[in-house]
Design a protein around this motif. Sequence first.
Motif, mmCIF file in Angstrom:
data_model
loop_
_atom_site.group_PDB
_atom_site.id
_atom_site.type_symbol
_atom_site.label_atom_id
_atom_site.label_comp_id
_atom_site.label_asym_id
_atom_site.label_seq_id
_atom_site.Cartn_x
_atom_site.Cartn_y
_atom_site.Cartn_z
ATOM 1 N N UNK A 35 0.843 -1.191 0.000
ATOM 2 C CA UNK A 35 0.000 0.000 0.000
ATOM 3 C C UNK A 35 0.882 1.247 0.000
ATOM 4 N N UNK A 36 1.063 1.858 -1.155
ATOM 5 C CA UNK A 36 1.926 3.045 -1.226
ATOM 6 C C UNK A 36 1.481 4.155 -0.268
ATOM 7 N N UNK A 37 0.181 4.282 -0.041
ATOM 8 C CA UNK A 37 -0.310 5.296 0.892
ATOM 9 C C UNK A 37 0.180 5.060 2.303
ATOM 10 N N UNK A 38 0.269 3.796 2.695
ATOM 11 C CA UNK A 38 0.762 3.466 4.035
ATOM 12 C C UNK A 38 2.229 3.862 4.156
ATOM 13 N N UNK A 39 2.977 3.612 3.106
ATOM 14 C CA UNK A 39 4.397 3.966 3.103
ATOM 15 C C UNK A 39 4.594 5.471 3.219
ATOM 16 N N UNK A 40 3.644 6.267 2.727
ATOM 17 C CA UNK A 40 3.708 7.727 2.841
ATOM 18 C C UNK A 40 3.248 8.164 4.233
ATOM 19 N N UNK A 41 2.167 7.537 4.715
ATOM 20 C CA UNK A 41 1.587 7.956 5.992
ATOM 21 C C UNK A 41 2.456 7.612 7.199
ATOM 22 N N UNK A 42 3.137 6.493 7.173
ATOM 23 C CA UNK A 42 3.901 6.068 8.356
ATOM 24 C C UNK A 42 4.959 7.095 8.777
ATOM 25 N N UNK A 43 5.832 7.561 7.888
ATOM 26 C CA UNK A 43 6.798 8.567 8.339
ATOM 27 C C UNK A 43 6.128 9.875 8.771
ATOM 28 N N UNK A 44 5.003 10.205 8.143
ATOM 29 C CA UNK A 44 4.277 11.409 8.563
ATOM 30 C C UNK A 44 3.783 11.270 9.994
ATOM 31 N N UNK A 72 2.569 20.198 8.627
ATOM 32 C CA UNK A 72 1.227 20.414 8.073
ATOM 33 C C UNK A 72 1.287 20.576 6.555
ATOM 34 N N UNK A 73 2.267 21.332 6.069
ATOM 35 C CA UNK A 73 2.418 21.533 4.625
ATOM 36 C C UNK A 73 2.757 20.216 3.915
ATOM 37 N N UNK A 74 3.703 19.455 4.484
ATOM 38 C CA UNK A 74 4.084 18.159 3.888
ATOM 39 C C UNK A 74 2.906 17.199 3.885
ATOM 40 N N UNK A 75 2.193 17.147 4.999
ATOM 41 C CA UNK A 75 1.066 16.224 5.114
ATOM 42 C C UNK A 75 -0.021 16.571 4.098
ATOM 43 N N UNK A 76 -0.336 17.841 3.976
ATOM 44 C CA UNK A 76 -1.376 18.254 3.031
ATOM 45 C C UNK A 76 -0.960 17.954 1.600
ATOM 46 N N UNK A 82 -7.559 11.465 3.795
ATOM 47 C CA UNK A 82 -7.643 11.365 5.259
ATOM 48 C C UNK A 82 -6.611 12.254 5.947
ATOM 49 N N UNK A 83 -5.431 12.292 5.391
ATOM 50 C CA UNK A 83 -4.377 13.143 5.960
ATOM 51 C C UNK A 83 -4.731 14.611 5.750
ATOM 52 N N UNK A 84 -5.214 14.950 4.570
ATOM 53 C CA UNK A 84 -5.598 16.330 4.296
ATOM 54 C C UNK A 84 -6.727 16.786 5.228
ATOM 55 N N UNK A 85 -7.690 15.905 5.488
ATOM 56 C CA UNK A 85 -8.773 16.242 6.424
ATOM 57 C C UNK A 85 -8.227 16.479 7.829
ATOM 58 N N UNK A 86 -7.276 15.656 8.249
ATOM 59 C CA UNK A 86 -6.652 15.820 9.561
ATOM 60 C C UNK A 86 -5.945 17.173 9.640
ATOM 61 N N UNK A 87 -5.223 17.520 8.582
ATOM 62 C CA UNK A 87 -4.515 18.802 8.530
ATOM 63 C C UNK A 87 -5.516 19.955 8.624
#
Length: 107
Positions: A35-44, A72-76, A82-87
């Motif tokens: 899951x590429x999204x998981x690989x992005x979300x974990x370090x965030x 916040x900028x990196x996450x968005x 889901x990450x954008x909503x959290x931001x």
Amino acid sequence: MKLSNGLIAAALLAKPRPELTDRQGTIVDALKADCPGYAVMRPLMLGFRSLLRQPTTPSETVRTTVALHQWLDRAHATGIALIQNFVCLLRRDILAVEAAVTTRWSN
């Protein structure tokens, strides 16, 4: 009570590698590979976790605030809804979020 796979994946997002059991490490590796999204979300999420450690000096407080806004900028920028909503939720009450990451006592 057995946790669903989604809850397990979410729980492991912000758990540092040294704190993972061998089985958890295998799960994290599989999730990152599949899951590429998981690989992005974990370090965030690990980065956000580190922001929650309280600074001890005024200069660390400034660095922490700057780091929060950079996070916040990196996450968005990930484009993950889901990450954008959290931001967006964090930015709605940014002063409280800044207080949470820079002061010992906050709401």
